[in-house]
Design an enzyme around this catalytic site. Structure first.
Site, short mmCIF file in Angstrom:
data_model
loop_
_atom_site.label_atom_id
_atom_site.label_comp_id
_atom_site.label_asym_id
_atom_site.label_seq_id
_atom_site.Cartn_x
_atom_site.Cartn_y
_atom_site.Cartn_z
CB SER A 90 36.34 14.62 -17.77
OG SER A 90 35.09 15.10 -18.19
CG HIS A 194 31.45 13.50 -15.41
ND1 HIS A 194 31.71 12.66 -16.46
CD2 HIS A 194 32.33 14.53 -15.53
CE1 HIS A 194 32.69 13.14 -17.19
NE2 HIS A 194 33.09 14.28 -16.65
#
Length: 293
Positions: A90, A194
């Site tokens: 990420s 996400h």
């Protein structure tokens, strides 16, 4: 000894005291970074006097900067050449792109600052880690239970995934998952990262980035959303769509090992990726990893 894959952690790896070993080595870089963010990153990381270290916008700036300084120290000790490949979980994409020469330390900090601010603004969402041997079947279970508006945000390991959705929907879903044997752990976040719920942030981030020019990577950068190597033509796409796509850490580590990468080094605060990757690759002696978001 240097490793041929360098991994950078994401949000959740922050801890009080991080960066203590590198701040003194790079005083000028620290001073310039403080000018950009408008406060002392060193004070935030070492003392956190205002309790902001776990606030997304501050967290992302701090983890990025500390990870980059730690990479500079690593490169000074071992040299840059032994690192064949970089990847990140990420937020970890951004120190990976810095290590690959895509942008300099301070442009990366500006980008991460915008990313963190947009994610901080995302409200009314939540994230839940689903743990246990049935976690690998979560996609099938979401379909069976008819929760089509819940997204998988992270495939961390075969027995650890993270779900992302509106809070009321996860409130409904969690008891039903527990009924069929899943163990669920709520994550301390303010948004459904996400997932489709980050689409407004994705659009604004795209507007912020579209006029920037990035250098071609000087190292292999492997995406943890697509598993592909990122060339110059895909950098903007990766940074933007990463906000709404899942992190496929388990699949990425497996792919890297299968394609001949043998040594993995985590650079950044904490050792969570080291634990996760060792468990994925079959080191049974590794301690239990914490859920990642």
């Amino acid at each position: 000894m240097a490793s041929d894959v360098v991994m950078f952690p994401g949000q959740g790896s922050q801890r009080l005291g991080m960066g203590e070993e590198v701040f003194d080595a790079y005083p000028r870089l620290c001073d310039r970074a403080d000018e950009i963010v408008g406060y002392s990153l060193r004070e935030l990381c070492l003392k956190d006097p205002h309790g902001l270290l776990n606030e997304t916008s501050y967290t992302q700036q701090a983890i990025y900067f500390v990870s980059c300084l730690m990479y500079l120290a690593y490169a000074e000790e071992y040299g840059d050449e032994p690192v064949r490949c970089v990847t990140g979980h990420s937020l970890g994409l951004y120190p990976a792109l810095f290590a690959a020469g895509v942008f300099d330390l301070f442009e990366g900090l500006e980008i991460v600052s915008k990313r963190g601010a947009l994610m901080q603004e995302a409200r009314d969402g939540a994230m839940v880690a689903v743990l246990g041997p049935q976690a690998n079947d979560i996609d099938e279970h979401l379909v069976q239970l008819e929760f089509f508006d819940v997204d998988v945000a992270n495939y961390n390991r075969w027995d650890q995934v993270v779900l992302s959705a509106a809070k009321p929907r996860l409130d409904e879903l969690v008891p039903r998952l527990e009924e069929i044997g899943h163990r669920c752990v709520w994550l301390p976040v303010s948004g459904a990262f996400h997932s489709r719920h980050m689409e407004p942030a994705r659009r604004e981030f795209a507007r912020f980035l579209r006029e920037r020019e990035f250098a071609p990577p000087t190292k292999t950068v492997v995406s943890t959303t697509s598993g592909r190597t990122l060339g110059a033509q895909h950098l903007l796409e990766e940074m933007v769509f990463q906000l709404v796509k899942p992190v496929r850490w388990w699949q990425t580590v497996t792919y890297l090992a299968r394609t001949g990468h043998k040594t993995f080094e985590e650079i950044g605060p904490g050792r969570v990726l080291t634990k996760l990757s060792a468990e994925i690759l079959g080191d049974e002696s590794s301690p239990q990893a914490e859920p990642r978001k």
